[in-house]
Design an enzyme around this catalytic site. Structure first.
Site, mmCIF file in Angstrom:
data_model
loop_
_atom_site.group_PDB
_atom_site.id
_atom_site.type_symbol
_atom_site.label_atom_id
_atom_site.label_comp_id
_atom_site.label_asym_id
_atom_site.label_seq_id
_atom_site.Cartn_x
_atom_site.Cartn_y
_atom_site.Cartn_z
ATOM 1 C CB CYS A 1 -9.120 -1.936 0.473
ATOM 2 S SG CYS A 1 -9.517 -3.475 -0.410
ATOM 3 C CG HIS B 1 -10.376 0.036 -3.492
ATOM 4 N ND1 HIS B 1 -9.199 -0.325 -2.885
ATOM 5 C CD2 HIS B 1 -10.902 1.056 -3.015
ATOM 6 C CE1 HIS B 1 -8.911 0.589 -2.015
ATOM 7 N NE2 HIS B 1 -9.868 1.336 -2.142
ATOM 8 C CG HIS C 1 -9.731 4.484 0.083
ATOM 9 N ND1 HIS C 1 -9.251 3.996 -0.957
ATOM 10 C CD2 HIS C 1 -9.190 5.768 0.286
ATOM 11 C CE1 HIS C 1 -8.525 5.027 -1.828
ATOM 12 N NE2 HIS C 1 -8.510 6.283 -0.931
#
Length: 350
Positions: free
Chosen positions: A265, A313, A325
């Protein structure tokens, strides 16, 4: 009396035997009964599987971000160590030159016989030239001695720094190995969860939405589902970062990867802004401090959006409530709603 008691003793012994046998049989019957009532753990429901998988992915991602941070520090320490080694080599070259110069002076004194300066002056055919040379040699010798002292001190300092760097690298290497072991443990748990998913029916898997499984593939419910025309970015660098993220849709998620063909990520967001000429830190918890914090209501394309309490994240906002993402190992880089996960904050880096 003895004859009368003997049968009673046998009867008592037989009764004890029968009692023991009865207890044994009862115990066996009880054990059999209990065994018959014990069942294996029930197969988890699709919802339970989804909950377990989501939790495992969050644990894995948090560990990966810590791993990325430790690796970044280790790499920096190794670079500093290499620089110190180069400096030490240069200083050693200078020290060797100084030693050679001192050796030349010593050899000249030896060839001159080591005579007392007053005698050498008396014997010299050119006293003025001798005095000039002696004064120069004295000054040169003092300078060489001072230079050697300085170089030696610098070498001692560098050696101390190099030792400190070695300790730092060893510590970070150990930390990285620990994080790797943790990652492997989590990966094993994820494999167990995937095995559970494989035991679900097609209908149950379909009901999991974006959970790992067929929907995570590039062909079924692919990464561009729900994609609309990108919103206008506030500046050219943000636009370039968003454009890069769009180009990487469908790329696989890989632990620690920063592109160009696979990402985690924070690796995706770092690569997107690298393509836009902006340097970002490696980890989520560092990237959130790389720019100005913005409220969720003020989001603009190119902003970094962060999730979960541990800032584990990150995605890049592309407008209209959507982000791009790298979700997890089961899903490729994709477009997803920002409200899909617990929102933790946002940062505008350009």
């Amino acid at each position: 009396m003895g004859t009368h008691r003997r049968p009673r003793q046998r009867a008592t012994g037989a009764g004890r035997a029968r009692t023991a046998a009865t207890i044994t049989l009862a115990g066996a019957a009880t054990a059999t009964g209990l065994g018959g009532t014990v069942h294996a753990d029930p197969q988890p429901t699709a919802a339970q599987v989804r909950t377990k998988v989501d939790a495992l992915y969050r644990q894995a991602e948090a560990a990966t971000e810590k791993y990325n941070g430790a690796k970044e520090k280790a790499d920096a320490a190794e670079e500093r160590l290499e620089e110190l080694r180069d400096q030490a080599a240069r200083k050693e070259d200078r020290l060797n030159s100084a030693r050679e110069a001192l050796g030349a002076v010593a050899a000249a004194q030896y060839r001159s016989g080591g005579l007392d300066p007053a005698v050498q002056l008396a014997l010299s055919s050119d006293p003025d030239r001798y005095l000039d040379g002696a004064a120069f040699a004295e000054r040169a010798g003092s300078r060489q001695t001072a230079a050697v002292g300085r170089v030696r001190k610098e070498l001692r300092d560098i050696e101390r720094l190099r030792g400190a760097a070695r300790v730092e690298v060893a510590s970070l290497t150990s930390r990285r190995a620990e994080l790797k072991r943790h990652r492997e443990t989590v990966t094993g748990k994820l494999e167990a969860a995937r095995r559970l998913l494989s035991g679900l029916t097609a209908e149950e898997r379909a009901g999991l939405g974006d959970a790992p499984g067929p929907r995570a593939s590039r062909t079924a419910a692919g990464p561009r589902d729900g994609l609309t025309a990108p919103a206008q970015a506030p500046n050219s660098r943000a636009a370039a970062a968003v454009a890069y993220a769009y180009q990487k849709l469908g790329s696989p998620y890989v632990w620690g990867a920063t592109g160009p063909d696979a990402f985690d990520c924070s690796g995706l967001t770092q690569a997107a802004y690298r393509a836009a000429g902006v340097s970002l830190p490696r980890t989520t918890y560092a990237q959130i401090d790389a720019g100005r914090r913005v409220a969720r209501s003020e989001l603009a394309p190119g902003d970094l959006v962060f999730f979960y309490s541990g800032i584990s994240h990150v995605g890049i906002y592309v407008g209209k409530g959507q982000m791009i993402h790298a979700p997890n190992p089961s899903a490729p880089v994709r477009v997803a709603p920002v409200d899909q996960m617990p929102f933790a904050g946002a940062a505008r880096v350009v």
